[in-house]
Design a protein around this motif. Structure first.
Motif, short mmCIF file in Angstrom:
data_model
loop_
_atom_site.label_atom_id
_atom_site.label_comp_id
_atom_site.label_asym_id
_atom_site.label_seq_id
_atom_site.Cartn_x
_atom_site.Cartn_y
_atom_site.Cartn_z
N ARG A 38 -6.90 47.59 -6.55
CA ARG A 38 -6.70 48.86 -7.24
C ARG A 38 -6.34 48.53 -8.68
N SER A 39 -6.72 49.37 -9.61
CA SER A 39 -6.32 49.15 -10.99
C SER A 39 -4.82 49.35 -11.12
N VAL A 40 -4.18 48.45 -11.86
CA VAL A 40 -2.73 48.54 -12.10
C VAL A 40 -2.54 48.87 -13.58
N ARG A 41 -1.86 49.98 -13.84
CA ARG A 41 -1.64 50.43 -15.22
C ARG A 41 -0.17 50.42 -15.61
N GLU A 42 0.69 50.11 -14.64
CA GLU A 42 2.14 50.04 -14.93
C GLU A 42 2.66 48.69 -14.48
N PRO A 94 -0.74 53.10 -22.96
CA PRO A 94 0.49 52.41 -22.55
C PRO A 94 0.20 51.12 -21.77
N TYR A 95 -0.91 51.11 -21.01
CA TYR A 95 -1.23 49.91 -20.21
C TYR A 95 -1.77 48.77 -21.09
N VAL A 96 -1.97 49.04 -22.36
CA VAL A 96 -2.23 47.96 -23.33
C VAL A 96 -0.93 47.61 -24.05
N VAL A 160 -10.18 47.65 -19.68
CA VAL A 160 -9.91 48.60 -20.77
C VAL A 160 -11.18 48.77 -21.62
N GLY A 161 -12.04 49.68 -21.16
CA GLY A 161 -13.24 50.00 -21.93
C GLY A 161 -12.89 50.71 -23.22
N SER A 162 -11.69 51.31 -23.24
CA SER A 162 -11.24 51.98 -24.48
C SER A 162 -11.16 51.02 -25.65
N LEU A 163 -11.26 49.74 -25.38
CA LEU A 163 -11.28 48.76 -26.48
C LEU A 163 -12.44 49.07 -27.44
N ILE A 183 -16.10 43.75 -25.89
CA ILE A 183 -16.77 44.47 -24.80
C ILE A 183 -15.77 45.34 -24.04
N PHE A 184 -14.72 44.70 -23.55
CA PHE A 184 -13.63 45.44 -22.89
C PHE A 184 -12.42 44.53 -22.85
N GLY A 185 -11.30 45.11 -22.54
CA GLY A 185 -10.08 44.33 -22.35
C GLY A 185 -9.72 44.27 -20.88
N VAL A 199 -5.56 52.60 -3.11
CA VAL A 199 -6.95 52.15 -3.01
C VAL A 199 -7.84 53.39 -3.18
N LYS A 200 -8.58 53.39 -4.28
CA LYS A 200 -9.40 54.57 -4.60
C LYS A 200 -10.73 54.49 -3.85
N PRO A 201 -11.08 55.53 -3.11
CA PRO A 201 -12.31 55.42 -2.32
C PRO A 201 -13.56 55.30 -3.18
N ARG A 202 -14.54 54.65 -2.64
CA ARG A 202 -15.84 54.51 -3.30
C ARG A 202 -16.87 55.38 -2.59
N LEU A 203 -18.00 55.59 -3.27
CA LEU A 203 -19.11 56.31 -2.66
C LEU A 203 -19.44 55.69 -1.31
#
Ligand SMILES: Cc1cc2nc3c(=O)[nH]c(=O)nc-3n(C[C@H](O)[C@H](O)[C@H](O)COP(=O)(O)O)c2cc1C
Length: 276
Positions: A38-42, A94-96, A160-163, A183-185, A199-203
């Protein structure tokens, strides 16, 4: 990130499909780890050790590379002031700003171009889109190795595509020369257990996995199912009224959905990667 459970139960959790049915899936520690991503942002403030950074980057470099060209690099950032500035540059993330370690993955033809010049050769193909695609694809493949390696050490992270929100700002902050493009961070650190994420579900796999030939209608039923499963996930994590369909329609429907990133071709040109 380990935990109780079988590969079958982890697959069921990944798709939020209830019980797993069908034959027993193949199992390995790597598969089990990937299924728990799962992505961790904190993050906790604990630093990422030099030895962890070394192994993460070695794992990234171990990934396959188109023609072994190795046309990407990583800029590792740990300086708090620089991370604050980077975050501000890309719109406040914040996660950056709070990441113990931030890895900027960059397409890198500086090395190859300098080598060509040193040998009296032309630098004739940095403007070809094939080279841009190679660098972006290879960096993505390597970056996933990096994240999986970090996760295997009990760390977590988020790409981090926001890069790409402010390419000139990022180019200046990271000192990127011509032929190098962010490209990304990847923000990495010890997960804060208080973060409200799972865990975020996928298609459903039937939407994604085609056998022998592509089925243009395969998406319909699985997407309807997914709409509900993902809305349930978000409701459980404090976000009501989430719609995956709405997200996709907004992103694909109009240039506004790209949030200013529709200028990427121009930005690539400014760095010498014309992508023609
Ligand atoms: C290339 C890439 C760029 C991403 N950029 C961002 C980002 O800028 N901000 C963010 O919060 N998440 C970002 N993500 C994370 C995705 O939102 C996340 O992977 C997706 O929602 C699935 O959630 P999961 O990783 O928790 O399973 C990015 C992921 C990828 C692969």
């Amino acid at each position: 990130m380990s935990g109780a459970g079988t590969t079958a139960s982890r697959i069921a959790a990944r798709y939020r499909s209830g019980a797993h049915d069908g034959p027993e899936p193949a199992s390995s520690p790597v598969i089990d780890l990937a299924l728990q991503h799962r992505s961790v942002r904190e993050f906790l403030p604990t630093p990422v050790a030099d030895g962890e950074l070394e192994s993460i980057v070695a794992a990234a470099q171990s990934a396959s590379q188109s023609s072994n060209l190795q046309v990407w690099s990583i800029v590792a950032v740990r300086d708090r002031d620089r991370l604050q500035r980077l975050s501000a540059t890309i719109g406040g993330r914040p996660y950056v700003a709070n990441a113990p370690l931030f890895l900027a993955f960059v397409a890198d033809f500086h090395r190859a171009a300098a080598l060509a010049r040193a040998h009296g050769a032309e630098v004739g193909t940095t403007g070809c889109i094939e080279n841009t695609l190679v660098a972006f694809a290879d960096a993505g493949i390597a970056a996933q190795n990096a994240l999986l390696a970090a996760e295997s050490l009990g760390l977590g992270g988020v790409f981090v595509g926001s890069l790409r929100n402010d390419i000139p700002g990022v180019v200046a902050e990271l000192g990127l020369p011509r032929y190098v493009f962010p490209i990304f961070g990847l923000s990495i650190g010890r997960p804060d257990p208080a973060e409200n994420a799972g865990v975020k579900p996928r298609l459903p796999m039937a939407a994604v996995l085609h056998h022998e030939q592509y089925d243009p209608e395969a998406w319909r039923a699985p997407v309807a199912e997914y709409e509900e499963r993902l809305a349930d996930y978000f409701a459980e994590h404090g976000k009501d009224d989430y719609s995956w369909t709405r997200t996709i329609v907004t992103r694909i429907g109009s240039v506004a959905g790209l949030h200013g990133r529709e200028v990427m071709r121009e930005r690539l040109r400014e760095q010498g990667l014309d992508s023609d």
